[in-house]
Design a protein around this motif. Structure first.
Motif, PDB file in Angstrom:
ATOM      1  N   GLY A   1       1.093  -1.161   0.154  1.00 53.23           N
ATOM      2  CA  GLY A   1       0.320  -0.199  -0.316  1.00 53.23           C
ATOM      3  C   GLY A   1       0.925   1.136  -0.010  1.00 53.23           C
ATOM      4  O   GLY A   1       0.527   2.130  -0.755  1.00 53.23           O
ATOM      5  N   ILE A   2       1.957   1.400   0.642  1.00 51.54           N
ATOM      6  CA  ILE A   2       3.106   2.024   1.189  1.00 51.54           C
ATOM      7  C   ILE A   2       2.832   2.201  -0.652  1.00 51.54           C
ATOM      8  O   ILE A   2       4.093   3.725  -0.698  1.00 51.54           O
ATOM      9  CB  ILE A   2       3.870   2.379   1.890  1.00 51.54           C
ATOM     10  CG1 ILE A   2       3.049   2.832   3.088  1.00 51.54           C
ATOM     11  CG2 ILE A   2       4.675   2.980   1.888  1.00 51.54           C
ATOM     12  CD1 ILE A   2       3.872   1.680   4.549  1.00 51.54           C
ATOM     13  N   GLY A   3       3.866   2.055  -0.808  1.00 52.13           N
ATOM     14  CA  GLY A   3       4.798   1.448  -2.379  1.00 52.13           C
ATOM     15  C   GLY A   3       3.574   1.970  -3.639  1.00 52.13           C
ATOM     16  O   GLY A   3       4.057   2.424  -4.548  1.00 52.13           O
ATOM     17  N   LYS A   4       2.289   1.801  -3.777  1.00 56.13           N
ATOM     18  CA  LYS A   4       1.952   2.601  -4.306  1.00 56.13           C
ATOM     19  C   LYS A   4       0.725   3.685  -4.167  1.00 56.13           C
ATOM     20  O   LYS A   4       0.107   4.834  -5.088  1.00 56.13           O
ATOM     21  CB  LYS A   4      -0.471   1.629  -4.168  1.00 56.13           C
ATOM     22  CG  LYS A   4       0.097   0.202  -5.169  1.00 56.13           C
ATOM     23  CD  LYS A   4      -1.072  -0.519  -4.535  1.00 56.13           C
ATOM     24  CE  LYS A   4      -1.135  -2.461  -5.143  1.00 56.13           C
ATOM     25  NZ  LYS A   4      -2.460  -2.572  -4.660  1.00 56.13           N
ATOM     26  N   MET A   5       1.990   4.834  -3.132  1.00 49.46           N
ATOM     27  CA  MET A   5       1.281   5.378  -2.549  1.00 49.46           C
ATOM     28  C   MET A   5       1.127   6.687  -3.935  1.00 49.46           C
ATOM     29  O   MET A   5       2.240   6.489  -5.332  1.00 49.46           O
ATOM     30  CB  MET A   5       2.005   6.457  -1.767  1.00 49.46           C
ATOM     31  CG  MET A   5       0.857   5.758  -0.145  1.00 49.46           C
ATOM     32  SD  MET A   5       2.244   6.372   1.259  1.00 49.46           S
ATOM     33  CE  MET A   5       2.345   7.812   1.170  1.00 49.46           C
ATOM     34  N   ARG A   6       0.946   8.246  -4.071  1.00 53.88           N
ATOM     35  CA  ARG A   6       1.098   8.999  -5.097  1.00 53.88           C
ATOM     36  C   ARG A   6       2.432   9.612  -5.204  1.00 53.88           C
ATOM     37  O   ARG A   6       2.556  10.098  -3.837  1.00 53.88           O
ATOM     38  CB  ARG A   6       0.198  10.153  -5.720  1.00 53.88           C
ATOM     39  CG  ARG A   6      -1.158   9.609  -5.842  1.00 53.88           C
ATOM     40  CD  ARG A   6      -2.595  10.215  -6.437  1.00 53.88           C
ATOM     41  NE  ARG A   6      -2.268  11.282  -7.153  1.00 53.88           N
ATOM     42  CZ  ARG A   6      -2.794  11.572  -7.803  1.00 53.88           C
ATOM     43  NH1 ARG A   6      -2.593  10.619  -9.067  1.00 53.88           N
ATOM     44  NH2 ARG A   6      -2.217  11.842  -8.676  1.00 53.88           N
ATOM     45  N   GLY A   7       3.297   9.523  -6.195  1.00 51.16           N
ATOM     46  CA  GLY A   7       4.657  10.517  -5.566  1.00 51.16           C
ATOM     47  C   GLY A   7       5.932   9.408  -6.367  1.00 51.16           C
ATOM     48  O   GLY A   7       5.880   8.967  -6.329  1.00 51.16           O
ATOM     49  N   VAL A   8       6.471  10.017  -6.529  1.00 45.80           N
ATOM     50  CA  VAL A   8       7.538   9.730  -6.431  1.00 45.80           C
ATOM     51  C   VAL A   8       8.749   9.561  -4.900  1.00 45.80           C
ATOM     52  O   VAL A   8       8.716  10.133  -4.227  1.00 45.80           O
ATOM     53  CB  VAL A   8       9.331  10.487  -7.334  1.00 45.80           C
ATOM     54  CG1 VAL A   8       7.982   9.958  -8.586  1.00 45.80           C
ATOM     55  CG2 VAL A   8       9.250  12.136  -6.970  1.00 45.80           C
ATOM     56  N   GLY A   9       8.972   8.994  -5.433  1.00 47.18           N
ATOM     57  CA  GLY A   9       9.956   7.865  -3.332  1.00 47.18           C
ATOM     58  C   GLY A   9      10.540   6.626  -3.169  1.00 47.18           C
ATOM     59  O   GLY A   9      10.445   5.812  -4.279  1.00 47.18           O
TER      60      GLY A   9
END
Length: 211
Positions: free
Chosen positions: A121-129
């Motif tokens: 779920g964290i990996g799918k968050m919007r944005g780059v990182g």
């Protein structure tokens, strides 16, 4: 962060991963090498400013910017080393039942599946990182965190256990931006759980890329 010796890019033999093409890896390795080069260049410039033992007032704006940039470049170098190190060809997909990582995930989240749901779920968050699973060395608890860019969001004192790059350069040649979940699935098929296990309960050391 000033270093008197130069870093050298590390070599990673990862051709033949499932769902992550050799072309993507080739591009990714070159980007990583760029971070190493930038770290060395920035350290040289900072060393030049410090050679007289002081930073003059007129030098301070440039000195400050060099150090801010070094935080970005250095973390970019280190996180890519963690990322490449926790990948391997013919990965098992999930850690072995009863493994130390599985036990840590169960202690922290109740089950490995729930830990993975949170990490994905964290990996799918919007944005780059980056999505990173850390361990608190004081308690042994593992927790998942979103790291913006490279240097914002890292948890002081915690040990990176599993590192996943979710900048678009990590998958854009293989998947459309909207298909990041497919890249995350591919990532898990290639995780080197032995490398992940080796990070548990250890102190983080400096990159071994120093000459």
């Amino acid at each position: 962060m000033l270093q008197t010796t130069a870093y050298k890019p590390r070599q990673f033999n990862l051709s033949g991963l499932q769902g992550i093409s050799d072309k993507t890896l080739e591009t990714h390795f070159k980007l990583y090498e760029g971070y190493v080069k930038s770290v060395n260049e920035l350290n040289e410039k900072i060393a030049e400013m410090l050679k007289d033992g002081r930073v003059d007032q007129d030098e301070f704006p440039a000195y400050s910017e060099l150090n801010r940039r070094l935080g970005f470049e250095y973390n970019g170098m280190v996180l890519h080393e963690y990322y490449f190190q926790n990948l391997q060809k013919q990965g098992s997909g999930n850690p072995a039942s009863g493994s130390n990582f599985t036990k840590a995930a169960e202690k922290s989240f109740g089950s490995y599946d729930l830990w993975k749901t949170d990490f994905v779920g964290i990996g799918k968050m919007r944005g780059v990182g980056w999505a990173i699973c850390y361990q608190d060395p004081g308690t042994g608890i593992v927790s998942n965190h979103w790291i913006t860019l490279h240097e914002t969001g890292n948890v002081s004192g915690f040990i990176p256990i599993l590192v996943m790059d979710v900048w678009e350069h990590a998958f854009i040649l293989d998947y459309a931006p909207a298909d990041r979940p497919k890249y995350i699935e591919a990532f898990f098929t290639n995780v080197n759980w032995q490398a992940v296990e080796s990070r548990l309960g250890t102190k983080r050391s400096s990159p071994s890329a120093a000459a």
